[in-house]
Design a protein around this motif. Structure first.
Motif, PDB file in Angstrom:
ATOM      1  N   GLU A 143       0.772  -1.267  -0.035  1.00  0.00           N
ATOM      2  CA  GLU A 143       0.019  -0.047   0.025  1.00  0.00           C
ATOM      3  C   GLU A 143       0.844   1.285  -0.033  1.00  0.00           C
ATOM      4  O   GLU A 143       0.405   2.314  -0.394  1.00  0.00           O
ATOM      5  CB  GLU A 143      -1.033  -0.140   0.993  1.00  0.00           C
ATOM      6  CG  GLU A 143      -2.191  -0.954   1.095  1.00  0.00           C
ATOM      7  CD  GLU A 143      -3.136  -0.788   2.228  1.00  0.00           C
ATOM      8  OE1 GLU A 143      -3.035   0.170   2.669  1.00  0.00           O
ATOM      9  OE2 GLU A 143      -3.589  -1.845   2.587  1.00  0.00           O
ATOM     10  N   LEU A 144       2.080   1.286   0.531  1.00  0.00           N
ATOM     11  CA  LEU A 144       2.817   2.425   0.551  1.00  0.00           C
ATOM     12  C   LEU A 144       3.877   2.412  -0.546  1.00  0.00           C
ATOM     13  O   LEU A 144       4.571   3.605  -0.356  1.00  0.00           O
ATOM     14  CB  LEU A 144       3.496   2.312   2.085  1.00  0.00           C
ATOM     15  CG  LEU A 144       2.438   2.374   3.152  1.00  0.00           C
ATOM     16  CD1 LEU A 144       3.103   2.503   4.668  1.00  0.00           C
ATOM     17  CD2 LEU A 144       1.261   3.566   3.169  1.00  0.00           C
ATOM     18  N   GLY A 145       3.930   1.746  -1.494  1.00  0.00           N
ATOM     19  CA  GLY A 145       5.163   1.917  -2.454  1.00  0.00           C
ATOM     20  C   GLY A 145       6.376   1.346  -2.288  1.00  0.00           C
ATOM     21  O   GLY A 145       6.678   0.546  -1.211  1.00  0.00           O
ATOM     22  N   ASP A 146       7.206   1.837  -2.946  1.00  0.00           N
ATOM     23  CA  ASP A 146       8.629   1.136  -2.993  1.00  0.00           C
ATOM     24  C   ASP A 146       9.561   1.937  -2.047  1.00  0.00           C
ATOM     25  O   ASP A 146       9.428   3.047  -2.221  1.00  0.00           O
ATOM     26  CB  ASP A 146       9.384   1.203  -4.184  1.00  0.00           C
ATOM     27  CG  ASP A 146       8.754   0.160  -5.332  1.00  0.00           C
ATOM     28  OD1 ASP A 146       7.914  -0.851  -4.879  1.00  0.00           O
ATOM     29  OD2 ASP A 146       8.699   0.520  -6.523  1.00  0.00           O
ATOM     30  N   TYR A 147      10.553   0.934  -1.293  1.00  0.00           N
ATOM     31  CA  TYR A 147      11.355   1.653  -0.275  1.00  0.00           C
ATOM     32  C   TYR A 147      12.712   1.014  -0.665  1.00  0.00           C
ATOM     33  O   TYR A 147      12.480  -0.150  -0.995  1.00  0.00           O
ATOM     34  CB  TYR A 147      10.908   1.527   1.093  1.00  0.00           C
ATOM     35  CG  TYR A 147       9.681   2.415   1.633  1.00  0.00           C
ATOM     36  CD1 TYR A 147      10.132   3.733   2.055  1.00  0.00           C
ATOM     37  CD2 TYR A 147       8.555   2.329   1.281  1.00  0.00           C
ATOM     38  CE1 TYR A 147       9.156   4.544   2.645  1.00  0.00           C
ATOM     39  CE2 TYR A 147       7.360   2.798   1.788  1.00  0.00           C
ATOM     40  CZ  TYR A 147       7.571   4.144   2.360  1.00  0.00           C
ATOM     41  OH  TYR A 147       6.689   4.867   2.414  1.00  0.00           O
ATOM     42  N   ASP A 148      13.804   1.467  -0.241  1.00  0.00           N
ATOM     43  CA  ASP A 148      14.838   0.751  -0.558  1.00  0.00           C
ATOM     44  C   ASP A 148      15.209  -0.608   0.589  1.00  0.00           C
ATOM     45  O   ASP A 148      16.161  -1.296   0.438  1.00  0.00           O
ATOM     46  CB  ASP A 148      16.173   1.847  -0.222  1.00  0.00           C
ATOM     47  CG  ASP A 148      16.131   2.682  -1.768  1.00  0.00           C
ATOM     48  OD1 ASP A 148      16.825   2.399  -2.346  1.00  0.00           O
ATOM     49  OD2 ASP A 148      15.501   3.994  -0.998  1.00  0.00           O
ATOM     50  N   ALA A 149      14.465  -0.239   1.688  1.00  0.00           N
ATOM     51  CA  ALA A 149      14.471  -1.324   2.651  1.00  0.00           C
ATOM     52  C   ALA A 149      13.457  -1.277   3.571  1.00  0.00           C
ATOM     53  O   ALA A 149      12.633  -0.379   3.665  1.00  0.00           O
ATOM     54  CB  ALA A 149      16.016  -1.287   3.410  1.00  0.00           C
ATOM     55  N   PHE A 150      12.989  -2.640   4.359  1.00  0.00           N
ATOM     56  CA  PHE A 150      12.121  -2.578   5.348  1.00  0.00           C
ATOM     57  C   PHE A 150      12.670  -3.188   6.502  1.00  0.00           C
ATOM     58  O   PHE A 150      13.307  -4.055   6.315  1.00  0.00           O
ATOM     59  CB  PHE A 150      10.835  -3.470   4.738  1.00  0.00           C
ATOM     60  CG  PHE A 150      10.008  -3.076   3.437  1.00  0.00           C
ATOM     61  CD1 PHE A 150       8.815  -2.318   3.671  1.00  0.00           C
ATOM     62  CD2 PHE A 150      10.560  -3.018   2.043  1.00  0.00           C
ATOM     63  CE1 PHE A 150       8.145  -1.694   2.486  1.00  0.00           C
ATOM     64  CE2 PHE A 150       9.793  -2.597   1.062  1.00  0.00           C
ATOM     65  CZ  PHE A 150       8.710  -1.875   1.340  1.00  0.00           C
ATOM     66  N   VAL A 151      12.302  -2.314   7.583  1.00  0.00           N
ATOM     67  CA  VAL A 151      12.798  -2.917   8.820  1.00  0.00           C
ATOM     68  C   VAL A 151      11.908  -2.999  10.008  1.00  0.00           C
ATOM     69  O   VAL A 151      11.224  -1.998  10.105  1.00  0.00           O
ATOM     70  CB  VAL A 151      14.065  -1.997   9.238  1.00  0.00           C
ATOM     71  CG1 VAL A 151      14.818  -2.599  10.499  1.00  0.00           C
ATOM     72  CG2 VAL A 151      15.083  -1.839   7.990  1.00  0.00           C
ATOM     73  N   PRO A 152      11.710  -4.060  10.527  1.00  0.00           N
ATOM     74  CA  PRO A 152      10.617  -4.173  11.565  1.00  0.00           C
ATOM     75  C   PRO A 152      11.693  -4.165  12.975  1.00  0.00           C
ATOM     76  O   PRO A 152      12.626  -4.743  12.921  1.00  0.00           O
ATOM     77  CB  PRO A 152      10.239  -5.668  11.454  1.00  0.00           C
ATOM     78  CG  PRO A 152      11.117  -6.479  10.881  1.00  0.00           C
ATOM     79  CD  PRO A 152      11.708  -5.632   9.884  1.00  0.00           C
ATOM     80  N   LEU A 153      11.193  -3.297  14.060  1.00  0.00           N
ATOM     81  CA  LEU A 153      11.696  -3.042  15.130  1.00  0.00           C
ATOM     82  C   LEU A 153      11.044  -2.662  16.329  1.00  0.00           C
ATOM     83  O   LEU A 153       9.834  -2.455  16.168  1.00  0.00           O
ATOM     84  CB  LEU A 153      13.072  -2.049  14.852  1.00  0.00           C
ATOM     85  CG  LEU A 153      12.563  -0.689  14.323  1.00  0.00           C
ATOM     86  CD1 LEU A 153      12.026   0.295  15.657  1.00  0.00           C
ATOM     87  CD2 LEU A 153      13.922  -0.233  13.878  1.00  0.00           C
ATOM     88  N   SER A 154      11.442  -2.553  17.473  1.00  0.00           N
ATOM     89  CA  SER A 154      11.035  -2.122  18.766  1.00  0.00           C
ATOM     90  C   SER A 154      11.755  -1.092  19.149  1.00  0.00           C
ATOM     91  O   SER A 154      13.066  -1.212  19.609  1.00  0.00           O
ATOM     92  CB  SER A 154      10.596  -2.966  19.811  1.00  0.00           C
ATOM     93  OG  SER A 154      10.356  -2.421  20.982  1.00  0.00           O
ATOM     94  N   ALA A 155      11.346   0.334  19.193  1.00  0.00           N
ATOM     95  CA  ALA A 155      12.347   1.370  19.728  1.00  0.00           C
ATOM     96  C   ALA A 155      12.139   1.396  21.196  1.00  0.00           C
ATOM     97  O   ALA A 155      12.964   1.572  21.938  1.00  0.00           O
ATOM     98  CB  ALA A 155      11.591   2.713  19.059  1.00  0.00           C
ATOM     99  N   LYS A 156      11.006   0.641  21.757  1.00  0.00           N
ATOM    100  CA  LYS A 156      10.861   0.520  23.236  1.00  0.00           C
ATOM    101  C   LYS A 156      12.076  -0.437  23.668  1.00  0.00           C
ATOM    102  O   LYS A 156      12.553  -0.050  24.943  1.00  0.00           O
ATOM    103  CB  LYS A 156       9.586   0.000  23.453  1.00  0.00           C
ATOM    104  CG  LYS A 156       9.332  -0.122  24.993  1.00  0.00           C
ATOM    105  CD  LYS A 156       7.780  -0.493  25.281  1.00  0.00           C
ATOM    106  CE  LYS A 156       7.717  -0.677  26.762  1.00  0.00           C
ATOM    107  NZ  LYS A 156       6.106  -1.159  27.081  1.00  0.00           N
ATOM    108  N   THR A 157      12.382  -1.638  23.162  1.00  0.00           N
ATOM    109  CA  THR A 157      12.979  -2.505  23.612  1.00  0.00           C
ATOM    110  C   THR A 157      14.492  -2.579  22.826  1.00  0.00           C
ATOM    111  O   THR A 157      15.467  -3.238  23.220  1.00  0.00           O
ATOM    112  CB  THR A 157      12.831  -3.980  23.559  1.00  0.00           C
ATOM    113  OG1 THR A 157      12.509  -4.425  22.024  1.00  0.00           O
ATOM    114  CG2 THR A 157      11.135  -4.255  24.127  1.00  0.00           C
ATOM    115  N   GLY A 158      14.485  -1.931  21.729  1.00  0.00           N
ATOM    116  CA  GLY A 158      15.843  -1.924  20.751  1.00  0.00           C
ATOM    117  C   GLY A 158      16.003  -3.109  19.952  1.00  0.00           C
ATOM    118  O   GLY A 158      16.853  -3.134  19.170  1.00  0.00           O
TER     119      GLY A 158
END
Length: 299
Positions: A143-158
């Motif tokens: 839905e959001l188009g092309d990106y150079d990379a996709f990264v799942p993460l948690s800013a809360k836990t690191g």
């Protein structure tokens, strides 16, 4: 320095997706205030992550992009948008625990208007299961188009932040360090103090008036009482209505005292010096809607 990479990364997204929490995590200390109230960040905040001898990344934490209802909202949007074409990488942050919505698509459309490399960050993976994270990544990619990379993460836990740093470093040009090692932000201590006091007031007042509060701060440098081990600060809390003044002060001054004490303790830990924080509350009617007030307050 041969092989050393450096550059600027702007962090964008709709309100309340965890941009400030992510910047604080990546920098390693608090440089931006956080709240579960949307549109807490009002100005561009620079946080510096230096990884000798590999890289230096200067993060620009921007206000959440939203449909503005006031002159302040229009200006915060303009600040966020102005950074996109001027940086080396754009980080677009979305929330893993919320559906991809109009706000996310609005930000994506803006990100794709510039040729700057972009990374889509799916934040808050600690709040959902692995299957939900996978679904959100697939939905975002569709839905959001092309990106150079996709990264799942948690800013809360690191969790996952090292992978994001790797992706960012790979897209930075070789260059010098813009800040000396050990510097984590270029914000003056008065700005940090004002923002941290505002954060504490937002937490105490909750839904009553978070967007009606602004804080400015100055150093009380009275030479007659100057001490090397003490930083004296005067903070002025501004609200838009006389009734709001009472909410900020609280019965017997309890609200302002609590917020001021919490802010002082955090500032002492951050600056490594004793803090004397003097606070006062003033009414400045409709300051969010008056360009002259916004100019004077630095927005």
């Amino acid at each position: 320095m041969s092989g050393f990479r450096s550059g600027f990364v702007t962090v964008v997204g709709r309100p309340n997706v965890g941009k400030s929490t992510l910047v604080n995590r990546l920098v390693g200390t608090k440089v931006a205030i956080t709240s579960d109230r949307p549109q807490t960040t009002r100005s561009e905040v620079r946080g510096v992550r230096t990884n000798q001898p590999v890289s230096q990344i200067v993060f620009l934490d921007t206000p959440g992009l939203h449909k503005p209802r006031t002159a302040l909202g229009e200006r915060t949007n303009q600040r966020a948008l102005a950074t996109l074409a001027e940086v080396d990488v754009v980080c677009h942050v979305v929330d893993a625990s919320a559906p991809i919505g109009r706000g996310d698509r609005f930000v994506a459309e803006i990100v794709h208007r510039v040729e700057t490399p972009s990374v889509l960050v799916v934040n808050k993976i600690d709040s959902v299961g692995k299957a939900a994270v996978a679904d959100q990544l697939a939905t975002a990619a569709g839905e959001l188009g092309d990106y150079d990379a996709f990264v799942p993460l948690s800013a809360k836990t690191g969790a996952g932040t090292d992978a994001l740093v790797d992706e960012l470093e790979a897209r930075l040009p070789e260059g010098p360090a813009y800040y000396p090692e050990g510097v984590v932000t270029d914000q003056p201590e008065t700005v940090l103090a004002a923002e941290i006091l505002r954060e504490k007031l937002i937490a105490v007042t909750r839904d009553e008036l978070p967007h009606s509060i602004t804080v400015d701060c100055e150093v009380d440098d009275d030479e007659a009482d100057a001490r090397a081990d003490l930083l004296r600060l005067r903070a002025t809390v501004r609200v838009e209505r006389e009734s709001q003044k009472g909410i900020v002060i609280g019965r017997g001054g309890a609200v302002l005292k609590t917020a001021g004490s919490e802010a002082r303790r955090e500032l002492e830990a951050l600056f490594g010096i004793r803090i004397h924080l003097e606070t006062r509350v003033r009414v400045e009617r409709d300051w969010q809607r008056r360009p002259a007030s916004l100019d004077r307050l630095g927005y």
